[in-house]
Write an enzyme that holds these catalytic residues in place. Structure first.
Site, PDB file in Angstrom:
ATOM      1  N   HIS A 119       0.831  -1.195   0.000  1.00  0.00           N
ATOM      2  CA  HIS A 119       0.000   0.000   0.000  1.00  0.00           C
ATOM      3  C   HIS A 119       0.869   1.249   0.000  1.00  0.00           C
ATOM      4  O   HIS A 119       1.095   1.867  -1.039  1.00  0.00           O
ATOM      5  CB  HIS A 119      -0.953  -0.038   1.206  1.00  0.00           C
ATOM      6  CG  HIS A 119      -1.861   1.146   1.297  1.00  0.00           C
ATOM      7  ND1 HIS A 119      -2.162   1.751   2.490  1.00  0.00           N
ATOM      8  CD2 HIS A 119      -2.515   1.830   0.344  1.00  0.00           C
ATOM      9  CE1 HIS A 119      -2.970   2.767   2.263  1.00  0.00           C
ATOM     10  NE2 HIS A 119      -3.216   2.827   0.965  1.00  0.00           N
ATOM     11  N   CYS A 143      -0.573   0.320   9.573  1.00  0.00           N
ATOM     12  CA  CYS A 143      -0.765   1.691   9.074  1.00  0.00           C
ATOM     13  C   CYS A 143      -2.184   1.911   8.575  1.00  0.00           C
ATOM     14  O   CYS A 143      -2.860   2.841   8.979  1.00  0.00           O
ATOM     15  CB  CYS A 143       0.227   1.996   7.954  1.00  0.00           C
ATOM     16  SG  CYS A 143       1.900   2.184   8.548  1.00  0.00           S
ATOM     17  N   HIS A 144      -2.639   1.033   7.661  1.00  0.00           N
ATOM     18  CA  HIS A 144      -3.978   1.231   7.114  1.00  0.00           C
ATOM     19  C   HIS A 144      -4.779  -0.055   7.078  1.00  0.00           C
ATOM     20  O   HIS A 144      -5.728  -0.180   6.308  1.00  0.00           O
ATOM     21  CB  HIS A 144      -3.900   1.851   5.718  1.00  0.00           C
ATOM     22  CG  HIS A 144      -3.124   3.122   5.696  1.00  0.00           C
ATOM     23  ND1 HIS A 144      -1.778   3.171   5.420  1.00  0.00           N
ATOM     24  CD2 HIS A 144      -3.480   4.396   5.995  1.00  0.00           C
ATOM     25  CE1 HIS A 144      -1.347   4.407   5.505  1.00  0.00           C
ATOM     26  NE2 HIS A 144      -2.355   5.179   5.874  1.00  0.00           N
ATOM     27  N   GLY A 145      -4.337  -1.047   7.885  1.00  0.00           N
ATOM     28  CA  GLY A 145      -5.153  -2.244   8.081  1.00  0.00           C
ATOM     29  C   GLY A 145      -5.214  -3.189   6.895  1.00  0.00           C
ATOM     30  O   GLY A 145      -6.294  -3.610   6.490  1.00  0.00           O
ATOM     31  N   PRO A 158      -6.407  -1.926   2.035  1.00  0.00           N
ATOM     32  CA  PRO A 158      -6.159  -1.073   0.860  1.00  0.00           C
ATOM     33  C   PRO A 158      -4.991  -1.499  -0.021  1.00  0.00           C
ATOM     34  O   PRO A 158      -4.833  -0.953  -1.106  1.00  0.00           O
ATOM     35  CB  PRO A 158      -5.885   0.297   1.491  1.00  0.00           C
ATOM     36  CG  PRO A 158      -5.337  -0.009   2.836  1.00  0.00           C
ATOM     37  CD  PRO A 158      -5.981  -1.285   3.284  1.00  0.00           C
TER      38      PRO A 158
END
Lengths: 179, 411, 270
Positions: A119, A143-145, A158
């Site tokens: 990502h 960080c963003h799963g 993501p």
């Protein structure tokens, strides 16, 4: 530009030379810029330092190590039988980035991949015992799963692609060379 | 520099920008169509533009070199060799930077001598001349510190010798030297502060250059006849006339630079510079870069440490009094037959000093060096005032536009 | 060689005397052409016709490879070549496998390993050519106080460049003149400053076996190794000359174009 006598075809000769001189200057400046830009690419000594040898003997089944290759972390995991079976079973699951587990490993016991989330470049968790490993038993990027499975494939979140597999070879049963 | 916009621009985008920020009329007034320039400027007037280009080349190549250079006593030499060997095109960028510095000085010397020959320092251009001297001194400081950065033998010993000049100052000299070094000898601390200053000074020079150009535009440039512009018949627009004229000189400058870079990149360098700095061994004959040689010769010719340093500084500072020691009412050397001869003797004297600076200080050369030094100062203090009073200048033409008899005053 | 001339007005004089004292005390008579008793001027040497001279000059690959042999079999026992990596040998015409083979003859120190110990391993292409000594002090103590200089930049670091190195390597054949006082442990060489050098005669007939059948005469070896060291000093010369030609042509044409534009712009002015 100052005026000058016009030829029959309506183009002044001075115009032609002016345009040619300006064009040649611009081309020259462009050509001169290239060495400067190219100098920011990796230098020859950096490109040459692109392989790392790793001794696998100290790694127990179910353990992972992180090594540095080209300044990036490489995850090496000695997978358990259960993880290997899970990874193979997941070949049939719906995958954002379709890839077979067999295509991601040279020896099913050893999963070698670049430990950088596809990502935005964070380092996923799951290497050490006790770290969250996500919903698919592999790695989890805080960080963003993004959730990765036991073959390092992206399953949810993501990240667009599976964790990258670097070029590597087994020099013998217990040594690999990355790069 | 920029007057009120008085020109209608055809392009609507240009007009849109011009209404909000008049950069196009600024350019037109600075180096463009609305800058009335004496029509008789010869090729020697191109050097100012060449110097601007040279400064930009040095800044750009320097920025890229700084991406790989390591400013420590341990790492500097190897990082420079890494640039030369492993960094893509690194050798070219570095050779452009090092040879570009040499051509920069060649151009600045011609520029200064042009100013001296044509009396460009005279009223009302005294401040223009001062700013120029300041730029020249900043250039010398920048070039010197840049020469130290590769940390070869010549770098180290140049830094040692030049910083030791300050120890000549009575009472506080030693403290100042230690302060300059950041230690008890030239070392990593010295190298790092030189690097810091070498990076920032070119931008100071750039700023001073803008002031220099501003000052030119107040009364317009001097010209080979040295007489003031009387009206529109004496001038032509800078663009396209002088832009095209000076582009030819840019081309020649680039050819000279390319020849040095690609065929003789180390011609102006010294073999000791390829030896790593060694604080225990001084090279057999310390020679500065060629562009410092005349001043170095003046420094060495005085057999007293303090007075040597004073003479060295004085040889630069004396340029500041030039507008007043030149007592002639005529500006251009073209109409001053006696001055003209002394001008060329002065040039020969500086070249002679340069040669003496490159040789070991011994025997007859030492004596000749002292005489040449005395002459250097005498040129300013004695010869120029006397020539100004006693010389009978040739009759000046009525105006720039008036055809001159026998082709006097350049083309 | 003017070493001890005082420079008036500078502290350099005393620094230099101090430096010279340190040099003498350490018994170093070998460093950087600066010799404490270098009273005699070195002999002039002739210019050699090197293939890399001239506007179109390039290095001779065969000579470079032979030169590497000479360096490895003769010079490398005392002189390091620390700026050159094994990967650079590919540039002088060795194949990648040959260069790997050359590297595998060397071991380098690497580490620390997982236990924190340094270990030895076979050299790879990315490694620098290892120095024969751990540091300068070891080099001096083995060589009678003299420090064999690193050869990576030797051709550029000597006034006279390749011609000087070539003359020096060939300069051992002469006997010292009768009245010449040779210091113990030194060798006569008229091309070296002071005419005596700490390096003993390095090259002998057939000291190296060339793979390409070239006869390994002293002169041939001296030429080849000088050629190799010139490359080591300036490995980008071939590319520089090639690119330089293109750049010069472009700039000359561009300047010609500028000249035409200038002439046409000014046509009606005179």
């Amino acid at each position: 530009m100052a005026d000058s006598a016009q030829d029959d075809d309506g183009v002044t000769r001075r115009d032609f030379f002016n345009v040619a001189a300006v064009a040649a200057s611009v081309v020259g400046a462009g050509l001169a810029a290239w060495p400067l830009i190219n100098s920011m690419n990796p230098a020859a000594d950096v490109l040459a330092l692109s392989s790392t040898e790793i001794d696998l003997t100290p790694i127990e089944v179910g353990q992972s190590i992180t090594v540095v290759w080209r300044g990036k972390p490489v995850f090496i995991r000695r997978r358990t039988e259960a993880e290997i079976e899970q990874a193979r079973a997941d070949d049939k699951a719906s995958l954002p980035d379709q890839e077979l587990d067999a295509d991601r490993v040279q020896n099913p016991e050893w999963l070698v991949m670049v430990g950088i989330c596809t990502h935005l470049g964070c380092i996923p968790l799951g290497q050490k015992a006790g770290e969250p490993r996500g919903d698919f038993g592999g790695w989890f990027c805080p960080c963003h799963g993004s959730h990765y499975d036991t073959s390092g494939r992206i399953r949810r979140g993501p990240a667009p692609r599976n964790l990258e597999i670097p070029e590597y070879i087994f020099l013998d049963d217990t040594t690999i060379r990355i790069g | 520099m920029a007057g009120a916009p008085n020109r209608e621009y055809k392009n609507s985008l240009v007009r849109w920008i011009e209404y909000r920020l008049p950069i196009f009329s600024l350019l037109d007034h600075t180096i463009g169509r609305d800058y009335p320039t004496p029509k008789n400027l010869n090729y020697w007037w191109s050097l100012g533009a060449v110097l601007t280009i040279a400064l930009i080349i040095q800044i750009i190549t320097g920025i890229f070199l700084a991406m790989y250079y390591v400013p420590t006593a341990e790492g500097a030499f190897d990082s420079v060799e890494r640039i030369m060997r492993d960094v893509n095109s690194g050798w070219m960028i570095r050779y452009i930077h090092s040879n570009g510095a040499a051509l920069f000085f060649a151009a600045v010397y011609i520029h200064i001598l042009r100013g001296m020959y044509y009396g460009s320092y005279k009223r009302p251009r005294e401040l223009l001349w001062f700013i120029g001297i300041i730029i020249f001194i900043l250039m010398m400081a920048t070039a010197f510190m840049g020469y130290v950065l590769p940390w070869g033998q010549m770098s180290f010993w140049a830094a040692t010798v030049i910083t030791n000049l300050f120890s000549a100052i009575p009472w506080v000299g030693d403290s100042i030297t230690i302060w300059l070094w950041g230690g008890f000898s030239v070392g990593s601390a010295t190298l790092q502060r030189f690097y810091s200053l070498h990076y920032v000074l070119p931008f100071v020079i750039f700023g001073a250059t803008i002031v220099h150009i501003w000052a030119i535009h107040v009364h317009g440039p001097n010209n080979p006849k040295g007489i003031s512009v009387k009206g529109p018949q004496d001038t032509i627009p800078y663009h396209p006339y002088f832009t095209t004229k000076y582009m030819v000189v840019f081309g020649i400058f680039f050819i000279a630079l390319a020849f040095l870079v690609f065929y003789e990149p180390n011609y102006l360098n010294h073999s000791d510079q390829f030896k790593r700095a060694n604080p225990l061994v001084t090279p057999a004959n310390i020679v500065p870069e060629w562009y410092f040689l005349p001043f170095y010769a003046i420094l060495r010719s005085i057999p007293d440490k303090l007075m040597g340093v004073v003479a060295f500084g004085g040889s630069l500072m004396i340029l500041f009094i030039l507008p007043w020691v030149d007592t002639s009412r005529v500006r251009s050397g073209a109409f001053r037959p006696v001055f003209k001869q002394f001008f060329w003797i002065f040039v020969a004297d500086v070249i002679l000093l340069g040669y003496i600076g490159s040789q070991p200080p011994a025997g007859a050369l030492l004596i000749i060096g002292r005489l040449a030094t005395v002459y250097y100062f005498a040129h300013f203090i004695i010869i120029l005032p006397l020539v100004g009073w006693m010389e009978r200048p040739k009759p000046l033409p009525e105006s720039i536009a008036e055809p001159v008899l026998k082709g006097e005053g350049g083309q | 060689m003017i070493v001890l001339k005082t420079m008036t007005g500078l502290k350099l004089g005393s620094l230099r005397r101090m430096a010279t004292a340190v040099v003498v005390a350490a018994g170093i008579v070998f460093t950087s052409g600066l010799s404490a008793n270098a009273a005699e001027e070195a002999r002039e040497y002739e210019s050699h016709d090197w293939s890399f001279y001239g506007l179109f000059g390039t290095y001779d690959r065969a000579s470079l490879q032979r030169g590497y042999r000479v360096y490895k079999d003769v010079c490398a026992s005392c002189h390091s070549l620390r700026l050159i990596s094994f990967r650079n040998l590919v540039e002088i015409g060795f194949t990648e496998d040959e260069a790997k083979g050359i590297a595998s003859e060397f071991t380098v120190e690497d580490g620390p390993d997982a236990e924190g110990d340094m270990f030895e391993r076979t050299a790879r292409l990315s490694d620098r050519i290892p120095s024969p000594y751990r540091n300068d002090n070891e080099a001096r103590s083995i060589n009678n106080g003299a420090l064999p200089p690193d050869l990576s930049l030797i051709v550029k670091a000597r006034h006279g460049g390749p011609n000087y190195i070539f003359a020096l390597l060939n300069g051992y054949s002469e006997e010292a003149p009768e009245d010449f006082h040779l210091t113990d442990g030194m060798t006569y060489n008229p091309y070296f400053a002071g005419a005596e050098i700490a390096m003993p005669e390095p090259l002998f007939e057939d000291a190296v076996e060339y793979g390409d059948g070239t006869t390994a005469s002293v002169e041939q070896m001296a030429e080849d190794v000088t050629h190799f060291l010139a490359w080591a000093s300036e490995p980008t010369l071939d590319r520089r000359h090639q690119l330089g030609f293109q750049v010069m042509i472009f700039l000359i044409l561009l300047t010609g174009l500028f000249w035409i534009v200038k002439r046409r712009t000014w046509k009606d002015m005179h």
